[in-house]
Scaffold this motif. Sequence first.
Motif, PDB file in Angstrom:
ATOM      1  N   GLN A 221      37.176  47.966  31.787  1.00 11.43           N
ATOM      2  CA  GLN A 221      36.224  47.456  30.943  1.00 11.43           C
ATOM      3  C   GLN A 221      35.488  46.313  31.585  1.00 11.43           C
ATOM      4  O   GLN A 221      36.383  45.290  31.695  1.00 11.43           O
ATOM      5  CB  GLN A 221      36.590  47.247  29.501  1.00 11.43           C
TER       6      GLN A 221
ATOM      7  N   VAL B 150      34.045  42.709  30.971  1.00 11.70           N
ATOM      8  CA  VAL B 150      34.207  41.910  29.800  1.00 11.70           C
ATOM      9  C   VAL B 150      32.922  41.347  29.633  1.00 11.70           C
ATOM     10  O   VAL B 150      32.554  40.852  28.426  1.00 11.70           O
ATOM     11  CB  VAL B 150      35.085  40.650  30.341  1.00 11.70           C
ATOM     12  N   HIS B 151      31.885  41.638  30.177  1.00 13.29           N
ATOM     13  CA  HIS B 151      30.450  41.156  30.120  1.00 13.29           C
ATOM     14  C   HIS B 151      29.824  41.826  29.173  1.00 13.29           C
ATOM     15  O   HIS B 151      29.232  41.584  28.127  1.00 13.29           O
ATOM     16  CB  HIS B 151      29.862  40.852  31.386  1.00 13.29           C
TER      17      HIS B 151
ATOM     18  N   LYS C 273      30.879  45.015  28.223  1.00 14.66           N
ATOM     19  CA  LYS C 273      31.598  46.015  27.446  1.00 14.66           C
ATOM     20  C   LYS C 273      31.829  47.343  27.826  1.00 14.66           C
ATOM     21  O   LYS C 273      32.566  48.088  27.264  1.00 14.66           O
ATOM     22  CB  LYS C 273      31.466  45.829  25.795  1.00 14.66           C
TER      23      LYS C 273
ATOM     24  N   LEU D 108      27.364  44.403  37.587  1.00 14.93           N
ATOM     25  CA  LEU D 108      27.974  43.327  38.046  1.00 14.93           C
ATOM     26  C   LEU D 108      29.080  43.657  39.102  1.00 14.93           C
ATOM     27  O   LEU D 108      29.834  44.798  38.624  1.00 14.93           O
ATOM     28  CB  LEU D 108      28.351  42.475  36.834  1.00 14.93           C
TER      29      LEU D 108
ATOM     30  N   ARG E 273      41.490  43.154  36.822  1.00 13.03           N
ATOM     31  CA  ARG E 273      42.838  42.396  36.826  1.00 13.03           C
ATOM     32  C   ARG E 273      43.779  43.494  36.287  1.00 13.03           C
ATOM     33  O   ARG E 273      43.534  44.552  36.041  1.00 13.03           O
ATOM     34  CB  ARG E 273      42.352  41.284  35.591  1.00 13.03           C
TER      35      ARG E 273
ATOM     36  N   HIS F 160      45.158  42.740  33.675  1.00 13.89           N
ATOM     37  CA  HIS F 160      45.390  42.541  32.253  1.00 13.89           C
ATOM     38  C   HIS F 160      44.762  43.917  31.505  1.00 13.89           C
ATOM     39  O   HIS F 160      43.683  44.193  31.857  1.00 13.89           O
ATOM     40  CB  HIS F 160      44.370  41.258  31.834  1.00 13.89           C
ATOM     41  N   TYR F 161      45.538  44.142  30.686  1.00 17.50           N
ATOM     42  CA  TYR F 161      45.210  45.568  29.990  1.00 17.50           C
ATOM     43  C   TYR F 161      45.278  45.578  28.450  1.00 17.50           C
ATOM     44  O   TYR F 161      46.130  44.905  27.716  1.00 17.50           O
ATOM     45  CB  TYR F 161      46.384  46.529  30.381  1.00 17.50           C
ATOM     46  N   SER F 162      44.387  46.218  27.777  1.00 14.05           N
ATOM     47  CA  SER F 162      44.158  46.281  26.476  1.00 14.05           C
ATOM     48  C   SER F 162      44.396  47.700  25.906  1.00 14.05           C
ATOM     49  O   SER F 162      43.805  48.514  26.393  1.00 14.05           O
ATOM     50  CB  SER F 162      42.722  45.917  26.024  1.00 14.05           C
TER      51      SER F 162
ATOM     52  N   ALA G  11      41.832  50.122  28.801  1.00 15.16           N
ATOM     53  CA  ALA G  11      41.368  49.811  29.942  1.00 15.16           C
ATOM     54  C   ALA G  11      41.812  48.550  30.415  1.00 15.16           C
ATOM     55  O   ALA G  11      42.466  47.789  29.643  1.00 15.16           O
ATOM     56  CB  ALA G  11      39.823  49.885  29.668  1.00 15.16           C
ATOM     57  N   PHE G  12      41.928  48.500  31.739  1.00 17.16           N
ATOM     58  CA  PHE G  12      41.957  47.086  32.339  1.00 17.16           C
ATOM     59  C   PHE G  12      40.691  46.468  32.283  1.00 17.16           C
ATOM     60  O   PHE G  12      39.770  46.838  32.034  1.00 17.16           O
ATOM     61  CB  PHE G  12      42.328  47.293  33.836  1.00 17.16           C
ATOM     62  N   GLN G  13      40.976  44.940  32.433  1.00 18.81           N
ATOM     63  CA  GLN G  13      39.984  44.038  32.483  1.00 18.81           C
ATOM     64  C   GLN G  13      39.156  43.799  33.687  1.00 18.81           C
ATOM     65  O   GLN G  13      39.901  43.472  34.646  1.00 18.81           O
ATOM     66  CB  GLN G  13      40.350  42.661  31.723  1.00 18.81           C
TER      67      GLN G  13
ATOM     68  N   ASN H  31      33.531  39.467  36.506  1.00 23.98           N
ATOM     69  CA  ASN H  31      32.658  39.254  37.619  1.00 23.98           C
ATOM     70  C   ASN H  31      33.428  38.215  38.506  1.00 23.98           C
ATOM     71  O   ASN H  31      33.672  37.328  38.317  1.00 23.98           O
ATOM     72  CB  ASN H  31      31.153  38.371  37.052  1.00 23.98           C
TER      73      ASN H  31
ATOM     74  N   ALA I 202      30.937  35.127  40.148  1.00 20.60           N
ATOM     75  CA  ALA I 202      29.853  34.313  39.372  1.00 20.60           C
ATOM     76  C   ALA I 202      29.627  33.129  39.907  1.00 20.60           C
ATOM     77  O   ALA I 202      28.540  32.562  39.500  1.00 20.60           O
ATOM     78  CB  ALA I 202      30.614  34.227  37.914  1.00 20.60           C
ATOM     79  N   GLU I 203      30.275  32.415  40.377  1.00 22.38           N
ATOM     80  CA  GLU I 203      30.204  31.161  40.934  1.00 22.38           C
ATOM     81  C   GLU I 203      29.421  31.152  42.209  1.00 22.38           C
ATOM     82  O   GLU I 203      28.495  30.242  42.383  1.00 22.38           O
ATOM     83  CB  GLU I 203      31.407  30.272  41.515  1.00 22.38           C
TER      84      GLU I 203
END
Lengths: 204, 351
Positions: free
Chosen positions: A145, A147-148, A150, A168, A173, A175-177, A182-184, A187, A190-191
């Motif tokens: 997913q 995060v920006h 969705k 993007l 990551r 990190h999983y929901s 889905a995993f997160q 971007n 971004a910097e």
Amino acid sequence: MSSIRYAEFKSRPYYGVLEPASALEHLIVAEGEGAHAVMELVAKAPAGFTSQATLLYAEGPYSPDNGNTEALRELGFARFHTSATAAAAVPRLEGALERLKMSTEVYLTGSESALSIFVKACTDAGLDYQGLQTEHRGSLARRVQCVHCKGITENVTTQPATCAHCGLLLLVRDHYSRRIGAFQGVNINAEDPSDIPAKEEMFR
Amino acid sequence: MGSTASLPTFKDGTYRDDFSFKNSPETVVRAPFPFDKDEYMYAVNMELHKDGRKGTAYEEPIDMDEHYLAEMRDRALVLDEDPLRCQSLPHMEMAGWDTLELLMECKAASFPEAFSLERDGDQWHWINRPMGIDQHFTFGDATTLPYGPLEYITRQAQGDFVVLDERDGNLWMDAGMVTTQADWSLDFDIGMNFFEWHAPVPLAHEKGIFQRALKYLLAVQQSNPARRLNWTMTVNPRLDTSPENYHQWGPENTHITPENVADKLFLRIELQSFWRLPRSNAILFPIRCYLLSMRDLSTVPKWATRMHRVLKSLPPELSSYKGLDNFREIAIDWLSEYDDGSPTTPGPFPD
């Protein structure tokens, strides 16, 4: 598959090995290579197991001619349905979950992406994820997913990956929901958007 | 909640675009400075949230400062753009009412000139004078409020609010209002348990920090709230450093120079507190953010010295996780002017 590697990251799902449970009924949902986990499950189970069992099998896109479907059919499940992909199996799975009786054991197996989809369907139906048996077989390709925006991108195999919705470049990551299934993806540049890291195959 | 605090004079100021946010000197010295020693490592730094020192952010159980109205305006802007910053899973409605009650009671008791709450059975009357709100409603009936109870009251309270459901010996992040976060997503994390939502934090799992912290939190009882501090650093006084908008604010992380570091780089302090709620048995977890520029810190010599030493000795994993690598050296150089090498006095408060 060692489950220890998966357990290191606390939000990432980890999977076990399907074991026959003493239950009145069994609901088995498999995708692709998960066919072999089902065959091994049945081989370990007492006689009569499949006559109390429903199998939903997602063959993989475009019905690959690998004999899995025929081999599963011969195991004599009380109810046996096939579909093309994990996503296509979801409506039938939702129907089965709606009619689920007490003392039914649920077994899920397949690729990382398929397991994401199956577990989410089960928890959306009100089952506790801790009561589900899962076994990973096949691809480690991820659902991610962004995060920006969705949007969820399916079958992500590279690091970084391009969001199929907003474009993007995403760091995938661990990190999983479970709620999203889905995993997160965040971007990665971004910097400094002019810094475009090369994609590497990471999740095969 | 003994004596009441004096009402701050509310300031204008923005947390975006022209970033006109600025602390007055009184707001600087009352901040909950997070370092009680000259170096930093994770610890289960929990303590009772009671009997706070007068004239500090700990004085009232739910603090309010001069930035109240500016922060509430910023929250409203965030929610207009992205309503997913406030969410509540279906079983959390009662915890939302618990939250509304707690915040209304605390605010009315601490700042009676600004807030009042009258109750007649389930008929409640809430007045928020600074925001010009006068609301009659039925407690427990969400149709009598313009928003659900959690969203209604947290649009009127500084800081983020996460509501944790307790079951299976764990805490589950099942509701929240999150618009002033240090780069984490409620929308992604909602529904996760304590270990899962902390999964990206380095080093602390191995140290058993989360096991011990969870044990402490599960023991929090009504009327005995607990607190801890956390911190990071933020470029510009931006409250809404969300992952959702990271592709927009991320470039600012590279904008710190020796010339602008004093006013453009901020110590971002989180005063986290933990409150057992009476009906739902959930835990309310307010995360209140305080921003101090490097120049603000330099007005308190002990704090500037300590910040210098903490940044110098920070483990690289933490620097990287907190996103400090772009500007840490520049900040250390600027702060070195305020560190003559002599020992600092114990504890976090100014000398």
